[in-house]
Design an enzyme around this catalytic site. Structure first.
Site, PDB file in Angstrom:
ATOM      1  N   CYS A 146      46.108  79.310  67.020  1.00 48.21           N
ATOM      2  CA  CYS A 146      45.209  78.135  66.829  1.00 48.21           C
ATOM      3  C   CYS A 146      44.229  78.540  65.658  1.00 48.21           C
ATOM      4  O   CYS A 146      43.694  77.703  65.029  1.00 48.21           O
ATOM      5  CB  CYS A 146      44.207  77.939  68.083  1.00 48.21           C
ATOM      6  SG  CYS A 146      45.179  76.698  69.548  1.00 48.21           S
ATOM      7  N   HIS A 174      49.295  70.553  72.177  1.00 47.99           N
ATOM      8  CA  HIS A 174      49.805  70.595  70.740  1.00 47.99           C
ATOM      9  C   HIS A 174      51.315  71.208  71.080  1.00 47.99           C
ATOM     10  O   HIS A 174      51.302  72.217  71.849  1.00 47.99           O
ATOM     11  CB  HIS A 174      48.988  71.275  69.870  1.00 47.99           C
ATOM     12  CG  HIS A 174      47.760  70.690  69.436  1.00 47.99           C
ATOM     13  ND1 HIS A 174      46.624  71.269  69.280  1.00 47.99           N
ATOM     14  CD2 HIS A 174      47.356  69.447  68.943  1.00 47.99           C
ATOM     15  CE1 HIS A 174      45.742  70.490  69.135  1.00 47.99           C
ATOM     16  NE2 HIS A 174      46.211  69.107  68.818  1.00 47.99           N
ATOM     17  N   GLU A 209      47.166  65.658  64.105  1.00 50.44           N
ATOM     18  CA  GLU A 209      46.597  66.829  64.606  1.00 50.44           C
ATOM     19  C   GLU A 209      46.840  68.203  63.505  1.00 50.44           C
ATOM     20  O   GLU A 209      46.486  69.296  64.055  1.00 50.44           O
ATOM     21  CB  GLU A 209      46.965  67.181  66.006  1.00 50.44           C
ATOM     22  CG  GLU A 209      46.427  66.096  66.907  1.00 50.44           C
ATOM     23  CD  GLU A 209      45.242  66.215  67.495  1.00 50.44           C
ATOM     24  OE1 GLU A 209      44.458  67.199  67.851  1.00 50.44           O
ATOM     25  OE2 GLU A 209      44.749  64.958  67.252  1.00 50.44           O
TER      26      GLU A 209
END
Length: 454
Positions: free
Chosen positions: A377, A256, A179
Site C-alpha cells: 500500500c 482492493h 482506486e
C-alpha cells in the site's frame, strides 16, 4: 547511446507518512481501519517506520523514491463545507459540529501511494512516454480530497513533457470509481519488456445487473474506470485483461485487489479467492503475455480469507532482485510472522515452491497496518528507463543523504502521540503547514500545496 532492456528499472515511490497520522476508522470495508478507529497513534513512529523500510530496500539495491504527504488538515475543504473564520475557529467549530468531518480532513491516507495513480511505462505506450492518471478515490470523502494535490506532485516530479504524460482524473462519480494502482498489475518477462496490464474491478456500473456483487462491503473499483484509464494510456486489447474481484473476498475485507494478489515480472501471487473467474483470468493472461505466466496460487485450505486480511501477506512487495538473476524478494509485514498458517504458507508454498521467490524479508510497519495498509500500500510502482530516471525533477530518489535529511525532518516536526481529539488543536495545523513547507524545499519540488499556491 541506445538504452537496453536492462537499463529499465522499477522504482518504488513510497509515500511519507504525514504529521496528522491518526486512527479515525474512516475506511468502510477496511477491517483494520475500522477495528482501530479512535485509538492513539504515533505519527513520528509511523513516518520513521516507513523511512526505515525505504532505506532497507535502497541499501539492498532496489530503486527507491519518495512522495510527500498531502496538506492536512485540509482547511479549504472545511471552508467549502460552510465553516468560516480563522483557522482556529474553523477547527473548533468543526470539532463541535461535525467531528467526523474533522477526522476526514486530517486523514494521512495519502501515505498509501498505491492508490495515488495508475501508471503505464513508456515501453507499453504508443507515444513512448510514461503515462499517469491520478485516482479519483471518490468512494470515500477523506480520500476524494487527495487527487488535485497528487496531480500537482506527480507533474512536479515527472515534469519533462517529452517523457511523461499526465491525464485528468476520471469523473468523480460512482460509475467511474477509481482506486489507482491498488487494482492494477503489470506482468512481463522483465520490467524492460512489453507488458500485459491486469485491471481488477469490483463492480460494473453499466449493464452489470446480472453480475454477482458483494453484499457486506462496497466494491470500490468499477470496470468502466479501469477501461477509461486503459484508453487514456493508449493501451489496446492485446495489452489488457479486465478481471472481476471475487465478491466474497470484498465482503471479507479485501477492499482492493492488492490485499489478495500481487504480481511482478511474470509472477502472479494470488489467493484462490482473488478472482471471480480464476481460470478465465489466468487463461486471458497466458494468451496475451509474451513470456510464460508463473501463477503462485495459495489455496483456501492453506490460508483463510480472514488470515489473508489480518496478515496482509498479499499486500507485500514482490521485487525483482537487482542482480538481474530473475530471483525475487518478498517484503512482508511483521504480522505475517505472527500468524502460524501464513508463516507456514510462506515457508512451504512460496519459498519451498517452484517459483522465483527466493527470499522473504520481514518489515515492521505496524502503525500503517493498524490503519489497513501494508508494505505494498505504501508504494507506487513506476517503471523507468535510465534516461527517464535521469530526467526526474526534484530530489526524490532516496540516497543516504536524503534519508538523513528526511529522518531529521520527522524528528523535528512530528508528534509521538495523537488522538482523534487532538485534531482540533490549531497548533497542530500550524506545525503541519510549517513542516510541509520545509519538506517541499528538502525535496526541491516547488510549491504543490494549496497553502503555498495562495
Amino acid at each position: 547511446m541506445k538504452e537496453t532492456v536492462s537499463d529499465v528499472r522499477e522504482v518504488n515511490f513510497d509515500g511519507l507518512v504525514g504529521p496528522t497520522h491518526n486512527y479515525a476508522g474512516l475506511a468502510h470495508g477496511n477491517v483494520a481501519s475500522m477495528r482501530h478507529g479512535g485509538l492513539e497513534s504515533d505519527p513520528k513512529e509511523a513516518a520513521l517506520q516507513g523511512l526505515a523500510k525505504m532505506k532497507a530496500l535502497k541499501d539492498a539495491g532496489f530503486a527507491q523514491g519518495v512522495l510527500p504527504p498531502q496538506q492536512r488538515p485540509d482547511l479549504g475543504a472545511l471552508r467549502d463545507l460552510g465553516f468560516s473564520g480563522s483557522n482556529a475557529q474553523v477547527l473548533e467549530r468543526a470539532a463541535h459540529e461535525a467531528p467526523q468531518l474533522l477526522r476526514a480532513v486530517c486523514s494521512a491516507s495519502s501515505m498509501w501511494t498505491a492508490n495515488a495513480a495508475t501508471v503505464t511505462p513508456s515501453r507499453d505506450a504508443v507515444d513512448g512516454r510514461v503515462h499517469f492518471t491520478p485516482a479519483n478515490l471518490q468512494s470515500s470523502f477523506h480520500r476524494f480530497l487527495e487527487p488535485q494535490t497528487t496531480g500537482r506532485v506527480l507533474a512536479a516530479i515527472f515534469r519533462d513533457e517529452a517523457r511523461f504524460a499526465h491525464h485528468p482524473v476520471l469523473p468523480a462519480t460512482p460509475a467511474f470509481s477509481d482506486e489507482g494502482a491498488a487494482n492494477h498489475t503489470r506482468l512481463a518477462a522483465t520490467h524492460g519488456e512489453a507488458g500485459v496490464h491486469l485491471f481488477v474491478y469490483g463492480r460494473q456500473a453499466f449493464g452489470g445487473a446480472d453480475r454477482k456483487e458483494p453484499k457486506r462491503f462496497p466494491a470500490r473499483q468499477t470496470l468502466e474506470a479501469s477501461q477509461a484509464i486503459a484508453r487514456q494510456h493508449g493501451l489496446n486489447d492485446a495489452q489488457t485483461v479486465f478481471a472481476q474481484q471475487h465478491p466474497e473476498a470484498i465482503d471479507a475485507g479485501v477492499f482492493h485487489n492488492d490485499v489478495i494478489a500481487v504480481g511482478n515480472g511474470p509472477v502472479l501471487l494470488y489467493h484462490e479467492m482473488a478472482f471471480f473467474e480464476e481460470e478465465r483470468t489466468l487463461e486471458a493472461l497466458r494468451s496475451k503475455m509474451a513470456a510464460p505466466l508463473i501463477p503462485v496460487r495459495v489455496p483456501l485450505e492453506a490460508m483463510s480469507l480472514e488470515d489473508a486480511v489480518s496478515s496482509y501477506l498479499f499486500n507485500s512487495q514482490l521485487l525483482s532482485d537487482p542482480d538481474g538473476s530473475g530471483a525475487m524478494t518478498l517484503v512482508v509485514p511483521g504480522e505475517c510472522q505472527e500468524n502460524d498458517a501464513v508463516w507456514r504458507t510462506i515457508q512451504d508454498l512460496l519459498l519451498g515452491g517452484n517459483n522465483p521467490i527466493g527470499e522473504v524479508v520481514v518489515k515492521d510497519v505496524k502503525q500503517s497496518m493498524r490503519n489497513g495498509g501494508g508494505p505494498a500500500c505504501l508504494r507506487l510502482r513506476v517503471v523507468l528507463s535510465q534516461a527517464e530516471r535521469s530526467n526526474l525533477s526534484g530530489r526524490v530518489l532516496l540516497d543516504d543523504t536524503l534519508y538523513g535529511d528526511l529522518t531529521a525532518w520527522v524528528e523535528k516536526h512530528y508528534r509521538d502521540r495523537l488522538t482523534p481529539e487532538d485534531l482540533a488543536d490549531p497548533q497542530l495545523a500550524e506545525e503541519t503547514l510549517t513542516a510541509l513547507d520545509e519538506l517541499t524545499q528538502i525535496l526541491a519540488i516547488g510549491n504543490v500545496y494549496p497553502f503555498q499556491l495562495g
